[in-house]
Each structure stands twice: as structure tokens, then as C-alpha cells.
Write an enzyme that holds these catalytic residues in place. Structure first.
Site, PDB file in Angstrom:
ATOM      1  N   LYS A 151      32.618  56.273  -0.326  1.00  0.00           N
ATOM      2  CA  LYS A 151      32.276  54.926   0.143  1.00  0.00           C
ATOM      3  C   LYS A 151      30.858  54.550  -0.274  1.00  0.00           C
ATOM      4  CE  LYS A 151      32.416  52.021   4.302  1.00  0.00           C
ATOM      5  NZ  LYS A 151      32.769  51.954   5.733  1.00  0.00           N
ATOM      6  N   SER A 209      35.080  47.903   6.896  1.00  0.00           N
ATOM      7  CA  SER A 209      34.267  47.999   5.701  1.00  0.00           C
ATOM      8  C   SER A 209      34.744  49.088   4.730  1.00  0.00           C
ATOM      9  CB  SER A 209      32.798  48.257   6.085  1.00  0.00           C
ATOM     10  OG  SER A 209      32.647  49.492   6.764  1.00  0.00           O
ATOM     11  N   SER A 264      35.968  49.905  11.122  1.00  0.00           N
ATOM     12  CA  SER A 264      35.952  49.987   9.665  1.00  0.00           C
ATOM     13  C   SER A 264      36.815  51.097   9.079  1.00  0.00           C
ATOM     14  CB  SER A 264      34.513  50.149   9.165  1.00  0.00           C
ATOM     15  OG  SER A 264      33.777  48.975   9.415  1.00  0.00           O
TER      16      SER A 264
END
Length: 479
Positions: free
Chosen positions: A76, A151, A175
């Protein structure tokens, strides 16, 4: 079928037994990436293919370093990776290349992963729609016109498109859970502190966010949790490393599940979402569980006020220096500016009041878990929405008063650090996925994953591949 269709656990075993080599897996990844990622935009800052093949070949004849030995993983883009561009989705860090790994990357590297690039994320992780001015928007593999969530949207989309076998993510406000629902995969928010933070900034008061695993199977999620978890001596409140993947068998007969639904209407859900969750609950009942609807156990507005005050306070502290610089402030997204400016208005008395609310809710949740083994709620209040939107502004006629109010249903878990597994619940009338949260008491991560594994064996929703992806594969990839 491509090697990239295999689970991370299956690939790990194939490599360990030398039935497949890391270079073969990497070649399968590199064949898929240009065909699928150009439209989805899940993996950003991709590494040079020749470098990746050389790194994989170097591992072909080596004994496994760990269970991720030779597996292609993208990290990520909120996680610093040594030598790999890490932007946080911000133009301020467009060309940033870290010299050291964050803890998540370091643990993945030690386990043998080959880093192929980063997974896309909204700027600073603010908002559950993965778009930013550096890389653009990540699209949902099940409908390329729609969002993959966030996210950890890049991670969820990459999993659904079979571009990674397993993925890391992070979760402050859903997220790991919201994008899992949007992309028909699993996302697990562990008990707070089980996956430790890096020793940067405040590590005593910032207890709302955590890193965690995502996967197309619960077994993969459990194995990656074992890799990510374990104390970091440099930060407080650590929890010891444990095993999860080797104890996933359980009989659910007699399991008591409390169904919180939409919290008595406080969390409006788009039509069809509660119906899909009902189908998921029926699966648990068929496995022997007893499901009981629950009235709202705590005032939702009190939880929300506590949440936005604590979140704003922490964002104003961690991002305040960027806001104070006028040139840098001009490059911050409006949602981040809102967080900081709201946080600057929060008083010490409001922080204390929010912490009291949090404490009261934790105590009330403990009463619920004295009666129920598990609580359940939807993972998302809306279906994957059009990719050109910034965020949904209205749900069922109710206006959303902030950029993140539309995902308020994740707040009860995040506020008190409970373990929550987002499981797929199939597809609605428009063919879009959704899911629900299976929530345990603090520290019951192993139990939640074990229940989730039984659900996975009964449903196997992530095996339903995105039709658009299958079409691209048939057109451009060899059988």
C-alpha cells in the site's frame, strides 16, 4: 488458469515443494499486469520487469526464507518501502523514494516477498475512494466505471483482478473493510495493537488506525496476519505474536450472533445491501449459528461526535505542519484540509469527552459480548459508486454532512479497536458486490478468523471472477 489465480497459501506450498519456481510465478504476474492494470490502476509505481525477473530467478534455487518466498506483492502506498517510490497519494511526495522500510514492509520482506510496486490509495488515506493527483483513480474490477473503495482500494482491486495473491492494507475508518466489500474479497481489521505501528510521531494517543491483511481466502488473511503481527519494542501497548492459520476448524453449532443491521436506521444503507447481508447471515444459520436482531446498543450520534473529534485532533497533530506552510497547504486535498482545520478547533475538553464516550461504548460492547459470540453489521452503506464522484453525498434522501459520513457504519468497531472481518455477501441486482462485518470482542482475532473460514468454505464468493477481467484475459492472455 494462471498461477496468479492460486491463493497465496497454495503458491507458497507449490514453491516450497519445488513444483513451481518464483520465476514462473513472477512471469505469470508480468503477463497479467499490462493487460489488466492499465484499466484498473490498482498497482502504481511498478518496478522494472527485468529487475523483477532477475530477483525472482535468484530465489529459484534458494530455500524458502518464509511463507511469502518468491511471491509478487505490491505494498500500500501509505507504507514506506526502501528504494521504491512512496507517495502517500500526495503531490508533495510525488518523487519520494525512502531509504528504509516501514515495519509492514520490513516484515513482508523478511517473509520472502518480492515487491512489484505499490497499491493505490487516496491522498493520505483520507476517504474510501482511491483517487489522487499523482496516479488518478483505481477502478473496480467488477465494474470499471465504479470505485474500488479505499483507502486500501488498490489492494482490494489488485486482489480481485488476480494481480497479487494477498495484500496488506490499513484501516482507520473502514479502509480494510469497505474496499473488501466493494471488491468481493476479505479484509481484516485486527484488534488494535496486534499489528504494531512504526515508532514515529505519537504512539500513545493514536489508537484509532491499524494495518492488517486482505485476501481472497480467510486462510491467506490468517497467514498474513501472522507475518504482520507481533510486538514492536519501540512502541507501547504491544501484543505477542500468535498463530492463526493452523487452527481454523470449528463447529459453529450453538454460535450466538447479534445482528446490528443499520443501527436502527442511524446508518442508512442503499436498497439491497441489508438483503444481501441477510443472505450471509442465513449461511451462518445453516452452519448452526443462531442469529438474533439487536436494537441499537449506544447512541450513534455520540459515537460519531467522539469519532470526528478524536480523528480531527490526531490529523491536526500529524498533518498540521503541512497545513501551516501555505505552499504545501495549496497541494493538500480538500478533505485533508477539512480534517486539519476541524481538528484545530477541538479543545482539550472535547478530546476528554470523546475519550469518555469511547470508554462507555467499550463497556457496553463488553456487555453484548457476554451474551453473543459475534456481532454483525454491513461493511458498507452504499454500493460501489461512480468513479468520477469524490464521495456519495446523499443516501436514501439523507444528506451526508461530511466527506466520510457515508461510511459511518464502520465507526463502532474503529472507535474501540475491535477485530472485524469483512466477508463477501454476494452480488446485488446490478451485479455489484457487497459484504458484512463479523465483529469479535477485543483479542478474539483467532475466533473471528475461524468463524470466517467456515463461512468462506460455505460460500467461496471471491472465486466468482470479475466478468470484465475474464473478457480481457480471454482476449489478451494465453490459456
Amino acid at each position: 488458469m494462471s498461477l496468479m489465480d492460486e491463493s497465496a497459501t497454495a503458491l507458497s506450498r507449490l514453491i516450497a515443494s519445488r513444483q513451481v519456481s518464483p520465476s514462473e510465478v513472477m512471469a505469470a504476474y508480468l503477463r497479467r499486469l499490462p493487460v489488466l492494470n492499465d484499466e484498473i490502476n490498482a498497482i502504481v509505481s511498478p518496478r522494472d520487469p527485468d529487475e523483477l525477473m532477475a530477483e525472482a530467478r535468484a530465489l529459484d534455487d534458494q530455500p524458502p526464507m518464509g511463507w511469502l518466498h518468491g511471491l509478487p506483492l505490491a505494498v500500500k502506498d501509505l507504507v514506506a518501502v526502501r528504494g521504491l517510490r512512496t507517495t502517500y497519494g500526495s503531490p508533495l511526495y510525488r518523487d519520494h523514494v525512502p531509504d528504509t522500510d516501514d515495519l509492514v514492509a520490513a516484515r513482508l520482506r523478511v517473509a520472502g516477498a518480492i515487491f512489484t510496486g505499490k497499491t493505490n490509495t487516496p491522498e493520505w488515506g483520507h476517504g474510501s475512494h482511491s483517487f489522487n493527483p499523482v496516479f488518478g483513480v483505481t477502478r473496480n474490477p467488477y465494474d470499471l466505471a465504479r470505485t474500488a473503495g479505499g483507502s486500501s482500494g488498490g489492494a482490494a482491486a489488485a486482489l480481485a483482478a488476480r494481480l497479487v495473491p494477498v495484500a496488506d492494507g490499513s484501516d482507520m475508518m473502514g479502509s480494510l473493510r469497505n474496499p473488501a466489500a466493494f471488491c468481493n474479497v476479505y479484509g481484516f481489521r485486527p484488534s488494535w495493537g496486534l499489528v504494531p505501528a512504526d515508532a514515529e510521531g505519537d504512539t500513545f494517543m493514536a489508537t484509532l488506525a491499524t494495518d492488517g491483511p486482505m485476501g481472497r481466502s480467510v486462510e491467506d488473511v490468517a497467514r498474513l496476519l501472522e507475518t504482520l503481527a507481533g510486538e514492536n519494542p519501540a512502541v507501547p501497548f504491544g501484543q505477542p505474536r500468535a498463530t492463526y492459520a493452523d487452527r481454523l476448524d470449528i463447529n459453529l453449532r450453538g454460535l450466538k450472533v447479534g445482528w446490528l443491521a443499520d443501527w436502527g436506521g442511524a446508518y442508512p444503507c442503499k436498497p439491497g445491501i441489508l438483503d444481501q447481508c441477510a443472505l450471509g447471515l442465513k449461511v451462518l444459520e445453516e452452519l448452526g449459528a443462531h442469529v438474533e436482531p439487536l436494537a441499537p446498543p449506544f447512541p450513534a450520534e455520540e459515537l460519531w461526535q467522539a469519532w470526528i473529534h478524536l480523528r480531527g485532533f490526531l490529523n491536526a497533530g500529524s498533518k498540521g505542519a503541512l497545513w501551516a506552510d501555505a505552499e504545501k497547504r495549496a497541494l493538500l486535498k480538500p478533505e485533508t484540509v477539512w480534517e486539519i482545520e476541524f481538528g484545530r478547533t477541538v479543545s482539550a475538553a472535547q478530546v476528554y469527552a470523546a475519550s469518555v464516550t469511547r470508554s462507555r461504548w467499550y463497556a457496553k460492547a463488553a456487555e453484548l459480548f457476554a451474551r453473543y459470540d459475534l456481532l454483525a453489521m454491513p461493511s458498507a452503506q452504499v454500493w460501489p459508486f461512480p468513479a468520477e464522484w469524490r464521495w456519495p453525498q446523499v443516501i436514501n434522501g439523507r444528506a451526508m454532512d461530511t466527506y466520510h459520513r457515508w461510511m459511518e457504519i464502520v465507526v463502532p468497531v474503529s472507535l474501540i479497536g475491535l477485530p472485524s472481518l469483512a466477508v463477501p455477501c454476494g452480488f446485488g441486482a446490478a451485479g455489484l458486490p457487497t459484504g458484512m462485518q463479523l465483529i469479535g470482542t477485543f483479542g478474539s482475532d483467532a475466533k473471528v478468523l475461524t468463524i470466517g473460514e467456515q463461512y468462506h468454505r460455505a460460500t467461496r464468493w471471491p472465486e466468482r471472477r470479475p466478468p470484465a477481467i475474464e473478457s480481457r484475459e480471454a482476449e489478451h492472455l494465453p490459456a
